[in-house]
Scaffold this active site. Structure first.
Site, PDB file in Angstrom:
ATOM      1  CE  LYS A 297       7.386  -5.498  -6.201  1.00  0.00           C
ATOM      2  NZ  LYS A 297       7.357  -6.565  -7.167  1.00  0.00           N
TER       3      LYS A 297
ATOM      4  CB  SER B  80       3.713  -7.277  -7.404  1.00  0.00           C
ATOM      5  OG  SER B  80       4.710  -7.048  -8.369  1.00  0.00           O
TER       6      SER B  80
END
Length: 128
Positions: free
Chosen positions: A85, A44
């Site tokens: 993230k 990701s």
């Protein structure tokens, strides 16, 4: 630490001695008591922009003493799950954004529990 830089273009003469030893903790760790390491699992955070890309298997250096701010890469716990993230906080919106465009942002709602565990200050990637 070598006294010369290594050429990424054409070869340069090699140096046979080092000027000083490198302690990676001194170079990359600002708050030793508040620093920990994670190994990345998944893609990701793999970005089309090379300098923003964190590949599967990379080692994250995470500092808990830093206050996370907009655009920092953070290790967070959201609804009991750890994730890495980029933090988005603008106009009263809070989201965790992947570098990989195949993953949608995680917009934090009122019903979700978010805990920022630390700010990623560097990552280490093994080329082989």
């Amino acid at each position: 630490l070598m006294g010369v830089s290594v050429s990424a273009g054409f070869p340069s003469p090699a140096e046979d001695w080092a000027e000083e030893r490198v302690d990676l903790n001194l170079r990359y760790v600002q708050h030793a008591e508040a620093t920990f390491y994670f190994t990345v699992a998944g893609d990701s955070m793999v970005s089309p922009i090379a300098e923003r890309s964190i590949p599967d298997g990379a080692t994250l250096i995470v500092d808990r003493a830093l206050n996370a701010k907009h655009d920092d890469i953070v290790v967070a716990v959201i609804d009991s799950d750890f994730t890495v993230k980029r933090l988005y906080c603008r106009n009263k919106r809070l989201a965790l954004v992947a570098e990989n465009p195949a993953y949608p942002p995680i917009v934090i709602g009122d019903e979700q529990e978010l805990s920022i565990r630390g700010v990623v200050t560097a990552w280490i990637v093994r080329p082989r």
